[in-house]
Design an enzyme around this catalytic site. Structure first.
Site, PDB file in Angstrom:
ATOM      1  N   ASP A  22     -10.807  -5.062 -18.812  1.00 49.34           N
ATOM      2  CA  ASP A  22      -9.866  -4.300 -17.992  1.00 49.34           C
ATOM      3  C   ASP A  22     -10.328  -4.243 -16.533  1.00 49.34           C
ATOM      4  O   ASP A  22     -11.519  -4.309 -16.251  1.00 49.34           O
ATOM      5  CB  ASP A  22      -9.731  -2.879 -18.571  1.00 49.34           C
ATOM      6  N   HIS A  73      -6.493 -11.615 -12.213  1.00 52.37           N
ATOM      7  CA  HIS A  73      -6.465 -12.279 -13.527  1.00 52.37           C
ATOM      8  C   HIS A  73      -7.169 -13.634 -13.448  1.00 52.37           C
ATOM      9  O   HIS A  73      -7.912 -14.016 -14.347  1.00 52.37           O
ATOM     10  CB  HIS A  73      -5.029 -12.461 -14.017  1.00 52.37           C
ATOM     11  N   LEU A 113     -20.435 -19.394 -32.863  1.00 52.03           N
ATOM     12  CA  LEU A 113     -19.743 -18.135 -32.563  1.00 52.03           C
ATOM     13  C   LEU A 113     -18.268 -18.199 -32.945  1.00 52.03           C
ATOM     14  O   LEU A 113     -17.591 -19.196 -32.674  1.00 52.03           O
ATOM     15  CB  LEU A 113     -19.855 -17.858 -31.056  1.00 52.03           C
TER      16      LEU A 113
HETATM   17  C1  IPE Z   1      -5.719  -2.927 -22.332  1.00 52.87           C
HETATM   18  O1  IPE Z   1      -5.655  -2.783 -20.957  1.00 52.87           O
HETATM   19  C2  IPE Z   1      -5.168  -4.272 -22.727  1.00 52.87           C
HETATM   20  C3  IPE Z   1      -5.980  -5.425 -22.358  1.00 52.87           C
HETATM   21  C4  IPE Z   1      -7.155  -5.394 -21.794  1.00 52.87           C
HETATM   22  C5  IPE Z   1      -5.417  -6.693 -22.684  1.00 52.87           C
HETATM   23  P1  IPE Z   1      -4.432  -2.052 -20.243  1.00 52.87           P
HETATM   24  O2  IPE Z   1      -4.720  -2.103 -18.785  1.00 52.87           O
HETATM   25  O3  IPE Z   1      -3.153  -2.652 -20.710  1.00 52.87           O
HETATM   26  O4  IPE Z   1      -4.546  -0.574 -20.822  1.00 52.87           O
HETATM   27  P2  IPE Z   1      -4.000   0.804 -20.252  1.00 52.87           P
HETATM   28  O5  IPE Z   1      -2.548   0.609 -19.934  1.00 52.87           O
HETATM   29  O6  IPE Z   1      -4.797   1.117 -19.021  1.00 52.87           O
HETATM   30  O7  IPE Z   1      -4.269   1.789 -21.342  1.00 52.87           O
HETATM   31  C1  IPE Z   2      -6.790  -6.319 -17.615  1.00 50.72           C
HETATM   32  O1  IPE Z   2      -6.658  -5.989 -16.291  1.00 50.72           O
HETATM   33  C2  IPE Z   2      -6.002  -7.562 -17.984  1.00 50.72           C
HETATM   34  C3  IPE Z   2      -4.829  -7.322 -18.822  1.00 50.72           C
HETATM   35  C4  IPE Z   2      -4.451  -6.167 -19.310  1.00 50.72           C
HETATM   36  C5  IPE Z   2      -4.007  -8.478 -19.127  1.00 50.72           C
HETATM   37  P1  IPE Z   2      -5.439  -5.125 -15.756  1.00 50.72           P
HETATM   38  O2  IPE Z   2      -4.346  -6.040 -15.315  1.00 50.72           O
HETATM   39  O3  IPE Z   2      -5.032  -4.084 -16.739  1.00 50.72           O
HETATM   40  O4  IPE Z   2      -6.090  -4.432 -14.475  1.00 50.72           O
HETATM   41  P2  IPE Z   2      -5.904  -2.949 -13.971  1.00 50.72           P
HETATM   42  O5  IPE Z   2      -6.216  -2.040 -15.132  1.00 50.72           O
HETATM   43  O6  IPE Z   2      -4.481  -2.815 -13.522  1.00 50.72           O
HETATM   44  O7  IPE Z   2      -6.885  -2.813 -12.854  1.00 50.72           O
HETATM   45 MG    MG Z   3      -5.652  -2.196 -17.090  1.00 47.39          MG
END
Ligand code: IPE
Ligand code: IPE
Ligand code: MG
Length: 277
Positions: free
Chosen positions: A35, A52, A146
């Site tokens: 995240d 990303h 793995l």
């Molecule tokens: C969780 O992250 C999903 C992934 C890492 C793929 P999100 O960014 O979607 O989660 P919330 O919305 O902060 O809970």
């Molecule tokens: C995690 O990073 C990747 C996915 C959920 C696909 P985010 O896109 O949720 O990044 P933040 O949480 O908005 O910083």
């Molecule tokens: Mg996120």
């Protein structure tokens, strides 16, 4: 572990961290909620998709490190069912990056004998994405290193619903719906993770202290590790830090730790003997 030292510079920070790890107490299965990509980009005044893109390198490093450490399984949360709520352009870019990763990494996965699998509601994915996933699954099916398991269009609740429906459907087809009995083993055997040990260590980057619908059943006794580091900044040292922290934990599974157990035995021996008289 010796595979890991081969990739490190003697005396470097990573080397010192690796030396501190107890090779006999490694987690068998590590799960990661990757995240913070969007925030990483925002801090640099870049579009979210740049975050990303920058999140691919830590995936490569983490897979390689787990592989060299001899970890049995690594489950990465790449896309949740709820992530469809994001703008179309961002979601499309995530699929493009996933396809890019799969194509670019295949030779490296083969070199490290990584077996790639994925889990989630895969029939909801664009056909080309499914095709690329299937190619990587097929190509790596014979590898015995793995197990890299990527959660895509995944939701822990949907997984449980799918598991229960599959159990009911099997019973219906076999004509034993009337005396159907469901227990923990039958549910675990129908989860997407059937055959994998439950995660010992769950890492979440970017400081969020929630599980966001990830592996709800399987993390019953996982050790949780939350780091403020954003996913694109997650380096080998961060993974080794998480493993070291895990090795300091006292996993009791509802019982008592070894020390407490022997102390309790002593403490109780006398009163119990008296009561028993
Ligand atoms: C969780 O992250 C999903 C992934 C890492 C793929 P999100 O960014 O979607 O989660 P919330 O919305 O902060 O809970
Ligand atoms: C995690 O990073 C990747 C996915 C959920 C696909 P985010 O896109 O949720 O990044 P933040 O949480 O908005 O910083
Ligand atoms: Mg996120």
């Amino acid at each position: 572990m010796k595979d890991l030292f081969a990739a490190l510079k003697p005396g470097s920070k990573d080397w010192r961290l690796a030396e501190a790890i107890d090779p006999d107490r490694l987690p068998a299965h590590i799960a990661i909620i990757m995240d913070g990509n969007g925030r990483w980009a925002r801090r640099r005044n870049l579009p979210r998709v740049a975050g990303h893109r920058a999140g691919i390198e830590p995936v490569q490093t983490t897979v390689e490190t787990c592989s060299r450490l001899g970890i049995q399984a690594l489950t990465l949360y790449a896309f949740s069912v709820e992530n469809w709520k994001r703008p179309r352009a961002e979601v499309d870019m995530l699929w493009r990056l996933l396809r890019l990763y799969l194509r670019r990494e295949l030779p490296e996965l083969m070199r490290n004998r990584v077996r790639f699998t994925c889990m989630g509601r895969l029939d909801g994915l664009p056909p080309q994405v499914r095709q690329d996933l299937e190619n990587s699954i097929d190509a790596t099916a014979g590898n015995n290193g793995l197990r890299l398991n990527v959660a895509i269009n995944y939701s822990g609740r949907s997984e449980l619903v799918d598991a229960v429906n599959a159990i009911v459907e099997d019973a219906r087809l076999e004509g034993r719906l009337r005396d159907l009995h469901i227990d923990e083993e039958s549910i675990a055997a129908r989860l997407y993770t059937a055959g994998l040990p439950d995660p010992d260590l769950l890492i979440r980057t970017s400081g969020e202290k929630r599980v966001s619908n990830f592996l709800l059943w399987q993390i019953a006794y996982a050790e949780l590790y939350v780091t403020d580091t954003l996913w694109p900044d997650f380096r080998r040292a961060d993974l080794l830090d998480a493993i070291l922290d895990y090795q300091k934990r006292d996993r009791r599974f509802g019982g008592l730790s070894m020390d407490a157990e022997s102390a309790a035995l002593k403490e109780w021996a006398e009163p119990v003997a008296t009561i028993a008289q």
